[in-house]
Design a protein around this motif. Structure first.
Motif, mmCIF file in Angstrom:
data_model
loop_
_atom_site.group_PDB
_atom_site.id
_atom_site.type_symbol
_atom_site.label_atom_id
_atom_site.label_comp_id
_atom_site.label_asym_id
_atom_site.label_seq_id
_atom_site.Cartn_x
_atom_site.Cartn_y
_atom_site.Cartn_z
ATOM 1 N N ASP A 105 0.817 -1.223 0.000
ATOM 2 C CA ASP A 105 0.000 0.000 0.000
ATOM 3 C C ASP A 105 0.849 1.271 0.000
ATOM 4 O OD1 ASP A 105 0.796 0.532 2.719
ATOM 5 O OD2 ASP A 105 -0.795 -0.791 3.420
ATOM 6 N N GLY A 106 2.172 1.118 -0.052
ATOM 7 C CA GLY A 106 3.045 2.270 -0.185
ATOM 8 C C GLY A 106 3.758 2.708 1.068
ATOM 9 N N GLN A 107 3.283 2.306 2.247
ATOM 10 C CA GLN A 107 3.978 2.664 3.475
ATOM 11 C C GLN A 107 5.235 1.806 3.649
ATOM 12 O OE1 GLN A 107 1.154 2.810 6.906
ATOM 13 N NE2 GLN A 107 1.646 5.006 6.863
ATOM 14 N N TRP A 108 6.056 2.240 4.601
ATOM 15 C CA TRP A 108 7.301 1.535 4.924
ATOM 16 C C TRP A 108 7.261 1.132 6.392
ATOM 17 C CZ3 TRP A 108 11.613 1.478 1.356
ATOM 18 C CH2 TRP A 108 11.405 2.229 0.192
ATOM 19 N N TYR A 109 7.902 0.000 6.734
ATOM 20 C CA TYR A 109 8.046 -0.366 8.145
ATOM 21 C C TYR A 109 9.521 -0.499 8.484
ATOM 22 C CZ TYR A 109 8.866 -5.293 6.829
ATOM 23 O OH TYR A 109 9.375 -6.460 6.302
ATOM 24 N N LEU A 110 9.838 -0.208 9.746
ATOM 25 C CA LEU A 110 11.210 -0.183 10.230
ATOM 26 C C LEU A 110 11.651 -1.566 10.697
ATOM 27 C CD1 LEU A 110 13.724 1.546 11.123
ATOM 28 C CD2 LEU A 110 12.585 1.746 13.356
ATOM 29 N N HIS A 111 12.849 -1.955 10.336
ATOM 30 C CA HIS A 111 13.467 -3.182 10.859
ATOM 31 C C HIS A 111 14.966 -2.918 10.974
ATOM 32 C CE1 HIS A 111 14.812 -4.102 6.708
ATOM 33 N NE2 HIS A 111 13.606 -3.687 6.358
ATOM 34 N N LEU A 112 15.457 -2.763 12.176
ATOM 35 C CA LEU A 112 16.879 -2.505 12.371
ATOM 36 C C LEU A 112 17.725 -3.721 12.049
ATOM 37 C CD1 LEU A 112 16.919 -0.358 15.633
ATOM 38 C CD2 LEU A 112 17.001 0.411 13.254
ATOM 39 N N PHE A 113 17.080 -4.871 11.886
ATOM 40 C CA PHE A 113 17.809 -6.088 11.533
ATOM 41 C C PHE A 113 17.241 -6.612 10.211
ATOM 42 C CE2 PHE A 113 18.489 -5.242 15.936
ATOM 43 C CZ PHE A 113 19.840 -5.510 16.106
ATOM 44 N N ASP A 114 16.842 -7.847 10.138
ATOM 45 C CA ASP A 114 16.338 -8.384 8.878
ATOM 46 C C ASP A 114 14.921 -7.861 8.595
ATOM 47 O OD1 ASP A 114 17.040 -10.554 6.782
ATOM 48 O OD2 ASP A 114 14.999 -11.071 7.368
ATOM 49 N N ALA A 115 14.540 -7.878 7.311
ATOM 50 C CA ALA A 115 13.182 -7.454 6.950
ATOM 51 C C ALA A 115 12.133 -8.337 7.604
ATOM 52 C CB ALA A 115 13.019 -7.468 5.430
ATOM 53 N N ALA A 116 12.515 -9.557 8.004
ATOM 54 C CA ALA A 116 11.597 -10.464 8.698
ATOM 55 C C ALA A 116 11.534 -10.187 10.195
ATOM 56 C CB ALA A 116 12.030 -11.908 8.464
ATOM 57 N N GLN A 117 12.134 -9.061 10.637
ATOM 58 C CA GLN A 117 12.172 -8.706 12.056
ATOM 59 C C GLN A 117 11.713 -7.253 12.249
ATOM 60 O OE1 GLN A 117 16.378 -10.113 12.011
ATOM 61 N NE2 GLN A 117 15.921 -10.953 14.035
ATOM 62 N N PRO A 118 10.424 -6.978 12.084
ATOM 63 C CA PRO A 118 9.943 -5.600 12.244
ATOM 64 C C PRO A 118 10.076 -5.111 13.684
ATOM 65 C CG PRO A 118 8.090 -7.127 12.090
ATOM 66 C CD PRO A 118 9.333 -7.920 11.771
ATOM 67 N N ASP A 119 10.461 -3.837 13.837
ATOM 68 C CA ASP A 119 10.645 -3.242 15.162
ATOM 69 C C ASP A 119 9.308 -2.885 15.795
ATOM 70 O OD1 ASP A 119 13.325 -3.178 14.131
ATOM 71 O OD2 ASP A 119 13.772 -1.644 15.637
ATOM 72 N N TRP A 120 9.181 -3.217 17.081
ATOM 73 C CA TRP A 120 8.017 -2.790 17.850
ATOM 74 C C TRP A 120 8.052 -1.279 18.054
ATOM 75 C CZ3 TRP A 120 4.166 -6.066 18.694
ATOM 76 C CH2 TRP A 120 4.421 -7.438 18.852
ATOM 77 N N ASN A 121 6.899 -0.705 18.262
ATOM 78 C CA ASN A 121 6.770 0.700 18.635
ATOM 79 C C ASN A 121 6.623 0.779 20.151
ATOM 80 O OD1 ASN A 121 6.114 3.375 19.064
ATOM 81 N ND2 ASN A 121 4.042 3.187 18.233
ATOM 82 N N TRP A 122 7.728 1.095 20.838
ATOM 83 C CA TRP A 122 7.721 1.051 22.294
ATOM 84 C C TRP A 122 7.049 2.262 22.942
ATOM 85 C CZ3 TRP A 122 8.508 -2.327 26.131
ATOM 86 C CH2 TRP A 122 8.929 -3.609 25.740
ATOM 87 N N SER A 123 6.554 3.196 22.143
ATOM 88 C CA SER A 123 5.754 4.266 22.730
ATOM 89 C C SER A 123 4.302 3.841 22.911
ATOM 90 C CB SER A 123 5.809 5.519 21.839
ATOM 91 O OG SER A 123 5.182 5.281 20.591
ATOM 92 N N HIS A 124 3.962 2.634 22.438
ATOM 93 C CA HIS A 124 2.569 2.159 22.518
ATOM 94 C C HIS A 124 2.380 1.372 23.818
ATOM 95 C CE1 HIS A 124 -1.295 0.505 21.470
ATOM 96 N NE2 HIS A 124 -1.259 1.076 20.269
ATOM 97 N N PRO A 125 1.392 1.720 24.634
ATOM 98 C CA PRO A 125 1.206 1.011 25.910
ATOM 99 C C PRO A 125 0.933 -0.471 25.743
ATOM 100 C CG PRO A 125 -0.426 2.776 25.642
ATOM 101 C CD PRO A 125 0.457 2.838 24.456
ATOM 102 N N ALA A 126 0.293 -0.883 24.651
ATOM 103 C CA ALA A 126 -0.002 -2.305 24.466
ATOM 104 C C ALA A 126 1.277 -3.113 24.265
ATOM 105 C CB ALA A 126 -0.945 -2.497 23.276
ATOM 106 N N VAL A 127 2.275 -2.518 23.621
ATOM 107 C CA VAL A 127 3.564 -3.204 23.445
ATOM 108 C C VAL A 127 4.217 -3.423 24.799
ATOM 109 C CG1 VAL A 127 5.880 -2.969 22.474
ATOM 110 C CG2 VAL A 127 3.881 -2.361 21.094
ATOM 111 N N ARG A 128 4.187 -2.418 25.637
ATOM 112 C CA ARG A 128 4.783 -2.544 26.968
ATOM 113 C C ARG A 128 4.034 -3.577 27.814
ATOM 114 N NH1 ARG A 128 7.565 3.051 28.710
ATOM 115 N NH2 ARG A 128 8.110 3.795 26.623
#
Length: 575
Positions: free
Chosen positions: A173-196
């Motif tokens: 759909d055109g958006q991008w997601y962050l992965h500091l390692f492999d593309a199969a390892q998307p980074d969590w958004n740690w500002s989200h309370p549900a992640v914590r």
């Protein structure tokens, strides 16, 4: 060699009660490569259970087990799809429960790996995020952004993956997601309370099953720059670069991580308060400035964090002394113990790092014996006790995503992950059933390096390490936090005294964790001296008894002739 008669029995819990972790020896089990029980060529939890008696005999205090959770194995388990279950490749939850029970009965603590920076792309939360449209709340659990440029075809910023290539992948759909390692390892958004909240539930799940703590993967990376600003241009880091924080200041070591660890410390202390059994949080914190590193182990945050300075230091006395002083000064200021590391599953093994061959092995043995003499925690990576060399894995056999993402410019980490040799004259050396090919091939010349062979060889590294761990338990000089440098030694030589704990000083107090000032001129009746020759042979006057040596030395109780690349421990003279 001293044969101490006051040693704790093998397998007894690490001394120190609630503070056992301040001077423990932690043994890293890379579970894929430790022992295979079912003949599929991959190590597993039942295989580890089978070899617990060997680790007890070696004398380690605690195990750190790399991820065994459900995973597609894009990064060999560090891409976690379900952090609260065991992947069938490694066994079942019942196997983990049995391992915890057997380890506890043997006096071994067990820490498991927590991977909070990212998940697997197969994690249900990420699958739902991909299926949701831009702006949907389900995408907020990860870091999705629009691209740059008129059509959004450029990544949101210039961040690079640790494994090579951009740190962003575009979705249909055109958006991008962050992965500091492999593309199969998307980074969590740690500002989200549900992640914590979800990660706290994971901590409780394993604590309720009886684990003694967690090694926290990428502990310096969870929180990112809120504006996702570009990193400074012009720095092209290699995939095997350990410290990246200074070159990538908007990615690593953000202040927001400390709030997370304060909440986790409160959580784990709650468990300890209920039953008196200390739970430990230890960070994999690649932060180059020791003062900033020490912020992670302030009294209300992590208990420990790996001190990687020795791992990156060249084999010279000046480099080692500078690294040790910097770590001890910074960590001592917050009352924390240093956690010394020479190897792990992500870096070149010491034998290879120090030159390879006979020279590399001599230096690896000397470095290991010196590290084990330092105050604080010592971490052994499986195979350190065998002086395993770095293996040159053929390109066709490489399995590390670093190899593929770097376009073949980096060999990756497979050479440090070759399965353990336990017994026998040919592969798989007891790692698996005869005739089974391990997931990474073992060299054909490792027969003399197996655990069984080294246990019978009085000059082996395995017996050297076992002797060192016995003395760490039994000699009072190695029980405290005191260290006094000796400046009466020749250039190219590193020497320090270990002293018994200061009377009345508690571990972590200023007097216990700081340096003892002054220059030693002799070994006092209460001191033990470690000497490492790095730049050539040395001769020095030193009285005492030879406790351990990493190689042949000349010593008559008064004069020490120490060859290059050799370490000795000299205990006080007999009363």
């Amino acid at each position: 060699m001293i044969d101490p008669d006051d040693a704790d029995r093998p397998g007894s819990p690490a001394p120190g009660g609630a503070d056992w972790w301040r001077r423990a020896v932690l043994y890293q089990v890379y579970v894929r490569s430790f022992a295979d029980s079912d003949g599929d060529g991959v190590g597993d939890l039942p295989g580890l259970r089978r070899h617990l008696p060997v680790l007890v005999e070696l004398g380690v205090d605690a195990l750190w087990i790399t991820p065994f959770y459900r995973s597609p194995m894009a990064d060999h388990g560090y891409d976690v799809a379900d952090h609260r279950d065991v992947d069938p490749l490694f066994g079942r939850l019942a196997d983990l429960d049995a391992l915890l029970a057997e380890a506890a009965a043997a006096g071994l603590r067990v820490l498991v790996d927590l991977v909070p920076n990212h998940s697997s792309a197969a994690h249900p939360a990420f699958v739902e995020a991909l299926a949701a449209p831009p702006g949907d709340p389900r995408r907020a659990l990860y870091v999705f952004r629009d691209g740059r440029g008129p059509d959004g075809a450029a990544p949101p910023n210039n961040w690079r993956s640790v494994f090579g290539g951009p740190a962003w992948t575009r979705v249909p759909d055109g958006q991008w997601y962050l992965h500091l390692f492999d593309a199969a390892q998307p980074d969590w958004n740690w500002s989200h309370p549900a992640v914590r909240a979800d990660h706290e539930a994971t901590l409780r799940f394993w604590l309720d099953r009886g684990v003694d703590g967690f090694r926290i993967d990428v502990s310096h990376g969870l929180v990112k720059d809120a504006e996702l600003r570009d990193n400074p241009p012009g720095v092209d880091l290699e995939p095997d670069s350990g410290f990246r924080d200074e070159a990538e200041p908007h990615v690593w070591d953000q202040d927001g991580v400390h709030e997370i660890y304060r909440s986790w410390r409160t959580l784990t202390e709650g468990y300890t308060a209920r039953d008196g059994r200390a739970r430990v949080l230890i960070g994999e914190t690649w932060v180059s400035d020791p003062v900033r590193l020490a912020r992670y182990v302030r009294p209300d945050e992590l208990h420990l964090t790996f001190s990687f300075s020795l791992l990156g230091a060249p084999f010279t006395s000046s480099a080692w002394r500078a690294a040790i002083d910097a770590e001890r000064d910074a960590l001592g200021a917050v009352g924390a113990a240093a956690t010394w590391v020479l190897a792990n599953h992500d870096v070149v093994r010491p034998v290879g790092r120090y030159g390879g061959g006979a020279v590399g092995e001599r230096r690896a043995r000397a470095a290991l014996l010196t590290m084990l003499a330092l105050p604080g925690v010592a971490v052994l990576y499986q195979g350190d006790e065998l002086a395993l060399p770095q293996v040159e894995v053929a390109p066709a056999d490489r399995r590390d995503p670093v190899w593929t993402r770097s376009g073949g410019t980096s060999a990756g980490r497979d050479g440090a992950r070759v399965p353990m040799p336990w017994s026998g004259d040919a592969p798989p050396y007891g790692f698996s059933a005869d005739g089974v090919r391990p997931w990474l091939p073992q060299p054909a010349d490792w027969a003399a390096r197996t655990v069984l062979a080294q246990a019978a060889d009085p000059m082996s590294t395995w017996l050297l390490v076992r002797g060192a761990l016995t003395l760490r338990r039994s000699l009072p000089h190695l029980r405290g936090d005191e260290l006094r440098w000796r400046d009466d030694v020749p250039a190219g030589c590193l020497a320090f005294d270990r002293l018994p704990p200061v009377s009345g000083a508690e571990p972590g107090s200023a007097s216990a964790s700081g340096h003892t000032a002054g220059t030693a001129t002799s070994v006092g009746p209460s001191g033990m001296t470690c000497v490492m020759a790095t730049d050539g042979p040395v001769r020095l006057a030193i009285s005492g008894r030879l406790a351990l040596a990493s190689g042949p030395v000349g010593y008559d109780g008064a004069t020490l002739d120490l060859p290059a690349d050799t370490t000795v421990w000299v205990a006080p003279p007999a009363p």
